[in-house]
Write an enzyme that holds these catalytic residues in place. Structure first.
Site, mmCIF file in Angstrom:
data_model
loop_
_atom_site.group_PDB
_atom_site.id
_atom_site.type_symbol
_atom_site.label_atom_id
_atom_site.label_comp_id
_atom_site.label_asym_id
_atom_site.label_seq_id
_atom_site.Cartn_x
_atom_site.Cartn_y
_atom_site.Cartn_z
ATOM 1 N N ARG A 167 50.707 -20.752 37.904
ATOM 2 C CA ARG A 167 50.921 -19.316 37.668
ATOM 3 C C ARG A 167 49.636 -18.514 37.820
ATOM 4 O O ARG A 167 49.607 -17.312 37.582
ATOM 5 C CB ARG A 167 51.483 -19.099 36.255
ATOM 6 C CG ARG A 167 52.847 -19.705 36.039
ATOM 7 C CD ARG A 167 53.141 -19.903 34.563
ATOM 8 N NE ARG A 167 52.258 -20.919 33.984
ATOM 9 C CZ ARG A 167 52.280 -21.310 32.713
ATOM 10 N NH1 ARG A 167 53.128 -20.761 31.880
ATOM 11 N NH2 ARG A 167 51.442 -22.242 32.287
ATOM 12 N N ARG A 231 46.615 -29.822 26.252
ATOM 13 C CA ARG A 231 47.989 -29.781 26.775
ATOM 14 C C ARG A 231 48.350 -31.050 27.528
ATOM 15 O O ARG A 231 49.528 -31.334 27.721
ATOM 16 C CB ARG A 231 48.211 -28.542 27.628
ATOM 17 C CG ARG A 231 47.490 -28.542 28.955
ATOM 18 C CD ARG A 231 47.670 -27.211 29.670
ATOM 19 N NE ARG A 231 49.065 -26.834 29.745
ATOM 20 C CZ ARG A 231 49.490 -25.562 29.766
ATOM 21 N NH1 ARG A 231 48.637 -24.563 29.685
ATOM 22 N NH2 ARG A 231 50.759 -25.299 29.861
ATOM 23 N N ASP A 289 48.320 -18.883 19.934
ATOM 24 C CA ASP A 289 49.142 -18.503 21.102
ATOM 25 C C ASP A 289 50.456 -17.871 20.635
ATOM 26 O O ASP A 289 51.440 -17.852 21.380
ATOM 27 C CB ASP A 289 49.409 -19.700 22.027
ATOM 28 C CG ASP A 289 49.608 -19.295 23.485
ATOM 29 O OD1 ASP A 289 49.315 -18.134 23.837
ATOM 30 O OD2 ASP A 289 50.070 -20.145 24.274
#
Ligand code: ZN
Length: 395
Positions: A167, A231, A289
């Site tokens: 992205r 992650r 987040d």
């Protein structure tokens, strides 16, 4: 004014039993015995005394990466997440936030983010933001990140810029280096951190571009704050090397079972491994987040819906650090208090000490759950329930 008597203070370092006096917007005193200040107890400004013996007093949390105007949108318009309300933040023990946009820099704008940051400040907490979104060239308020930093009080750095992610805008090394240079100079001239908050994706490049920039330019490693660093296991390993060279690493507390099953490491697990690896504690920060979207899956693994991440995940990871990883509370608190405050040059945040802002949380001694929250010496949460709400929150 509030006088908290006989409470156990973590500044976040362990300090011991103290009395704490809050007044104006500050911590006026922390001492062994402040008496009851009966001379201060006027009808105009009544002194409220709180028995702190059941609680641990810690600094208000500093959440250095969340989406207060909402985020998401990656599944189409209906997956755009809503704006966050004040009490979602305060009931999590968070009293300072750094807002950011995300993938969407078209329907989410810097002007909207600045307005939300100003609203949160009016409502009583402390708030700043990064300028930009995932993509380069960066979309700022003034057209230039250096000018944003120098001229706009709320802007504290650039971000979140996506790297190593499908992205991202697939920026070149030179584009990222130039942005870092402009952000660094803006930070220097405005006395701010000028940090570049980097969203790290799941791609194979990982930190290679940042390693190249710090090896071939004069920009120091410490200018960058790569986030989402646990992650996947490979990115986590690259982060250990980055941090061992003196770089900062940020870990995201909002997660879902699916991500963990796929290899994401919790903040608390990451902290344990990093400390065992010899990474300096002051390099490590957690952020929520919150406001971003997280997918949920049914028992067959099918996408069943979306949920919105919350700030409550930050203290949850502190509790897991203590209760599951055996890390002492002072160490577990540093990544959500002193470390982000110091890293972002927020000089009166992140520590409990005389003269610092009156951002203070009383945790239940046994459960480490939030009981009471003060922001700028104003009572925001009592018995875990908000006493101050945003204007449009349900009564
Ligand atoms: Zn991100």
């Amino acid at each position: 004014m509030y006088l908290i008597k006989n409470t156990t203070v973590y500044s976040p370092e362990f300090v011991g039993k103290k009395d704490i006096l809050l007044g104006g917007t500050k911590i006026l005193a922390i001492a062994n015995d402040l008496g009851t200040f009966s001379s201060l107890n006027s009808t105009e400004h009544p002194l409220q005394i709180i028995d702190g013996s059941k609680f641990l007093a810690i600094p208000g949390l500093v959440d250095n990466h969340l989406h207060p105007t909402g985020g998401g949108g990656e599944g189409g318009y209906t997956t755009r997440t809503p704006e966050m309300h004040l009490s979602e933040i305060t009931t999590a023990g968070v009293t300072t936030v750094i807002g950011t946009l995300g993938t969407d820099g078209t329907s989410r704008t810097m002007t909207n983010l600045i307005a939300k940051i100003k609203a949160l400040k009016e409502e009583g907490i402390s708030a700043w933001c990064y300028s930009g979104n995932y993509h380069l060239p960066i979309r700022t308020l003034t057209g230039n990140i250096t000018d944003d930093l120098i001229l706009i009080e709320e802007v504290i750095g650039a971000g979140e810029i996506a790297l190593s992610d499908h992205r991202s805008s697939q920026p070149t090394r030179d584009e990222v280096a130039r942005l870092a240079a402009q952000t660094r100079v803006g930070g220097m001239l405005s006395g701010k951190a000028g940090t570049i908050n980097i969203h790290m994706g799941d791609g194979p490049a990982m930190l290679a571009m940042l390693e190249d920039i710090v090896a071939t330019t004069e920009i120091p490693r410490t200018q960058f704050s790569p986030t989402h660093m646990s992650r996947n296991p490979d990115l986590f390993k690259a982060g250990i090397q980055w941090a061992k060279q003196g770089g900062y690493v940020d870990f995201t507390s909002c997660t879902v079972k699916q991500f963990l099953d796929e290899g994401e490491l919790r903040c608390s697990t990451s902290l344990k491994i990093l400390l065992d690896e010899g990474v300096s504690l002051d390099r490590i920060t957690f952020s929520s987040d919150a406001g971003g979207s997280l997918p949920t899956f049914d028992s067959k693994g099918e996408l069943s819906g979306m949920v919105v991440g919350t700030c409550h995940s930050m203290l949850h990871e502190v509790r897991l650090s203590v209760q599951k990883q055996g890390i002492d509370l002072a160490t577990a608190l540093a990544p959500v208090t002193a470390n982000p405050a110091d890293r972002l040059k927020l000089k009166s945040k992140g520590h409990l000490a005389t003269g610092f802002d009156g951002d203070l949380v009383l945790l239940n001694r046994d459960t480490l759950e939030v009981d009471t929250v003060f922001a700028m010496s104003k009572l925001m949460v009592q018995s875990g329930k908000p006493v101050v709400k945003g204007l449009f929150e349900k009564a």
